[in-house]
Design a protein around this motif. Structure first.
Motif, PDB file in Angstrom:
ATOM      1  N   GLN A  94       0.828  -1.210   0.000  1.00 25.31           N
ATOM      2  CA  GLN A  94       0.000   0.000   0.000  1.00 25.31           C
ATOM      3  C   GLN A  94       0.863   1.261   0.000  1.00 25.31           C
ATOM      4  O   GLN A  94       0.517   2.262  -0.638  1.00 25.31           O
ATOM      5  CB  GLN A  94      -0.940  -0.017   1.203  1.00 25.31           C
ATOM      6  CG  GLN A  94      -1.999  -1.116   1.113  1.00 25.31           C
ATOM      7  CD  GLN A  94      -2.846  -1.220   2.355  1.00 25.31           C
ATOM      8  OE1 GLN A  94      -3.903  -0.592   2.466  1.00 25.31           O
ATOM      9  NE2 GLN A  94      -2.406  -2.030   3.300  1.00 25.31           N
ATOM     10  N   ALA A  95       1.992   1.228   0.701  1.00 24.29           N
ATOM     11  CA  ALA A  95       2.886   2.393   0.706  1.00 24.29           C
ATOM     12  C   ALA A  95       3.434   2.670  -0.685  1.00 24.29           C
ATOM     13  O   ALA A  95       3.603   3.838  -1.074  1.00 24.29           O
ATOM     14  CB  ALA A  95       4.033   2.157   1.686  1.00 24.29           C
ATOM     15  N   SER A  96       3.695   1.623  -1.451  1.00 25.57           N
ATOM     16  CA  SER A  96       4.253   1.826  -2.796  1.00 25.57           C
ATOM     17  C   SER A  96       3.294   2.605  -3.686  1.00 25.57           C
ATOM     18  O   SER A  96       3.722   3.326  -4.591  1.00 25.57           O
ATOM     19  CB  SER A  96       4.595   0.487  -3.440  1.00 25.57           C
ATOM     20  OG  SER A  96       3.426  -0.275  -3.713  1.00 25.57           O
ATOM     21  N   ALA A  97       1.991   2.459  -3.428  1.00 26.54           N
ATOM     22  CA  ALA A  97       1.014   3.195  -4.221  1.00 26.54           C
ATOM     23  C   ALA A  97       0.989   4.675  -3.864  1.00 26.54           C
ATOM     24  O   ALA A  97       0.470   5.498  -4.632  1.00 26.54           O
ATOM     25  CB  ALA A  97      -0.373   2.598  -4.015  1.00 26.54           C
ATOM     26  N   LEU A  98       1.552   5.043  -2.712  1.00 24.06           N
ATOM     27  CA  LEU A  98       1.554   6.435  -2.258  1.00 24.06           C
ATOM     28  C   LEU A  98       2.810   7.189  -2.664  1.00 24.06           C
ATOM     29  O   LEU A  98       2.917   8.395  -2.428  1.00 24.06           O
ATOM     30  CB  LEU A  98       1.419   6.483  -0.731  1.00 24.06           C
ATOM     31  CG  LEU A  98       0.180   5.803  -0.127  1.00 24.06           C
ATOM     32  CD1 LEU A  98       0.287   5.767   1.391  1.00 24.06           C
ATOM     33  CD2 LEU A  98      -1.083   6.537  -0.556  1.00 24.06           C
ATOM     34  N   SER A  99       3.761   6.495  -3.278  1.00 26.66           N
ATOM     35  CA  SER A  99       5.070   7.094  -3.537  1.00 26.66           C
ATOM     36  C   SER A  99       4.993   8.234  -4.546  1.00 26.66           C
ATOM     37  O   SER A  99       4.312   8.140  -5.574  1.00 26.66           O
ATOM     38  CB  SER A  99       6.039   6.023  -4.039  1.00 26.66           C
ATOM     39  OG  SER A  99       7.268   6.604  -4.391  1.00 26.66           O
TER      40      SER A  99
END
Length: 594
Positions: free
Chosen positions: A473-478
């Protein structure tokens, strides 16, 4: 009635049966008084064939109360068979009552199958009295040597009832139930328990040295007859005090759905869980990059067993092999890359520093360079809280890996490639390869002492599954150049962790005052270990994201020429096998960058 009539007959030496209504009424007062007392003491709920000593004790108590109450009743009402109560009658009544009640139960037990009166190998209680609990009790009925003595349920409509021949008690009676029935194990079948209720319950149960296990949710149980095999140990992460946060589907879809994803270190603890989660969100293809042949085979077979038609590509090789990496990325058109491959065991890397630097620093550099040149859209480094103010080789190599990722993020900005390079930093994951939890489990299973390096040591913990979900999920916020920090809750004393694991196993800790089953021994800190870890260089600058468990923080970097020259010097030290110089370069750059 027989006991009371016999008592009078022995005392008066008259064996004539009662003939008048008055005599029958007077004799009937005995059971009228005794039966409610026996019921209140639970005599009619006891399975004599399993716990004869418990039944005898209750009979002794019950007859004592019944005899006293009968004497009071007789003098108050003057309803005495022969007009007075000789002093020996109550004593005879008490003794005969005990003999008749005990012998009648043992006789019935012998006539109904001749079961042994020995206590079974295991006496259990089930917390919860729903469908799953009843299925479990039925399954236990087929298991020799196991007796279900009681249910515990806070439903007022169930408390005091008997389900399938087993009484239901209120949870407030837990301590009494454990001691009364000599419970050796309690199984939690109530899936509606909150986290705090479960924590309090496990603590209360384990204080008695009783083992605690749990039943899967009812929808996970195939059928009642299989339920015994599905009882499992309570995982330590279930008691960490972290409430679950449902995943956000939009973030998963943005990150991996319909895209070609590659995971380095795919066979490791974090890497394999990442692969399992990614496959649930329908990537176009998943490339498994792993240096360990058996680990690669295992994760490939696991994924194919779950989804036989999935597009899974195994690639065997090292992250330091630039040509292999470039070929794997370009042949399969990798769009998203999660870099989880790393050596991470702190003490091992202290004595194998050159290999740790080669794999963690140069390996990360190689993967990042090949991803950058091949146009991979999203690159995510799996970092560690040990990268913050590191005191060991493992943490220092992870900090270098973060700096390398930030360098490539800046290069992508300058070129306008729209590529996003980011890092996700978090603490320990429970049950990962080489972590403390499997070590403690093994030591407990072997019955030896648990070894702690320092009783004051604290660490952040989360489950592997939660960490992997948050990484995706963090990778989608990058936005590029981000360092994401997973919210880890409060740090946990390693000693508390060890004590909880001992209690979960149904064992007792040894103390200077009282001997127990397991000792905890402090052996001293190992080289490079810190008493506590940090997630932030500057906690005040951490900012929230759209996910409540993911934070981001601006992080210091170093100039390209500074990092480049340090990398050149590091390579020379590795080529010369000069560990002292390699360590000096490794920590020297970190001091300058922070």
């Amino acid at each position: 009635m027989l006991a009371l009539w016999t008592s009078y007959s022995l005392r008066l030496r008259e064996w004539a049966p009662p003939t008048t209504l008055t005599q029958f009424t007077a004799l009937a007062s005995a059971p009228v008084i005794a039966i409610p007392i026996f019921y209140a003491l639970g005599l009619y709920k006891i399975v004599v064939s399993y716990l004869p000593e418990r039944a005898l004790w209750v009979i002794l108590q019950g007859m004592t109360y019944a005899a006293i109450c009968w004497i009071v009743f007789s003098f108050v009402t003057e309803a005495v068979v022969y007009g007075f109560v000789p002093r020996s009658v109550p004593i005879l009544y008490w003794a005969l009552g005990i003999i008749l009640l005990s012998s009648s139960r043992l006789m019935v037990k012998a006539l109904l199958g001749g079961r042994s009166v020995t206590v079974p190998a295991k006496v259990v209680a089930i917390f919860g009295a729903g469908t799953g609990a009843l299925n479990l009790k039925s399954a236990f009925a087929q298991e020799p040597g196991i007796a279900v003595a009681a249910f515990l349920d806070d439903d007022p409509n169930l408390c005091g009832r008997v389900l399938g021949g087993t009484p239901v008690y209120d949870p407030s009676e837990l301590n009494d139930v454990i001691s009364r029935f000599h419970i050796g194990e309690i199984i939690l079948s109530n899936s509606s328990l909150s986290l705090k209720q479960r924590q309090a319950l496990v603590e209360q149960i384990s204080a008695h040295g009783v083992k605690v296990r749990t039943l899967p949710p009812l929808n996970d149980v195939a059928a009642g007859r299989y339920v015994v095999n599905q009882i499992r140990e309570i995982d330590i992460d279930e008691l960490l005090g972290r409430s679950s946060v449902p995943p956000e589907p939009d973030l998963f879809e943005r990150a991996v759905t319909g895209r070609v994803v590659m995971v380095t270190g795919a066979g490791g603890s974090i890497g394999s869980e990442l692969c399992r989660i990614i496959m649930r969100w329908a990537p176009k293809r998943l490339v498994l990059f792993e240096a360990n042949e058996f680990a690669l085979y295992t994760i490939e077979q696991t994924l194919l067993a779950a989804q036989p038609d999935s597009a899974v590509v195994p690639v065997l090789g090292s992250v330091t092999d630039a040509a292999l990496l470039r070929r794997a990325i370009e042949e399969h058109g990798v769009e998203v890359l999660y870099h989880a491959a790393a050596h991470k065991h702190v003490p091992l890397l202290e004595v194998n520093a050159l290999e740790g630097i080669r794999n963690n620093v140069l390996g990360t550099l190689t993967v990042a360079e090949q991803a950058f040149e091949a146009g991979v859209g999203s690159f995510v480094l799996i970092s560690s809280d040990k990268a913050v103010r590191p005191t060991n080789v493992m943490g220092a190599t992870k900090r270098w890996a973060e700096l390398i990722v930030q360098q490539h993020a800046e290069a992508a900005r300058r070129r306008g490639t729209l590529q996003k390079f980011s890092a996700v930093r978090f603490g320990n994951v429970l049950g990962s390869n080489g972590s403390v939890v499997p070590l403690f489990k093994r030591q407990i299973a072997e019955g030896g002492a648990i070894t702690l390096t320092d009783g004051r040591m604290t660490r952040y913990f989360m489950s592997i599954h939660e960490a992997a979900e948050l990484i995706v999920q963090a990778s989608a916020l990058s936005q590029g150049g981000d360092v994401f920090l997973l919210e880890m809750g409060e740090p946990i004393l390693i000693r508390d962790l060890a004590e909880t694991m001992v209690r979960l196993a149904g064992l007792k800790l040894s103390t200077p005052e009282t001997p127990g089953d397991i000792d905890i021994i402090e052996v001293g800190r190992r080289p490079g270990e810190k008493l506590y870890e940090e997630l932030f260089y500057d906690p005040e600058r951490a900012a929230p994201t759209e996910h409540p468990r993911i934070l981001t923080a601006p992080d210091s970097a170093c100039a390209d020429n500074q990092l480049g020259s340090a990398l050149d010097e590091l390579r020379r030290a590795l080529n010369d096998h000069d560990e002292a110089r390699a360590r000096a370069v490794l920590f020297g750059l970190i001091d300058k960058a922070t």
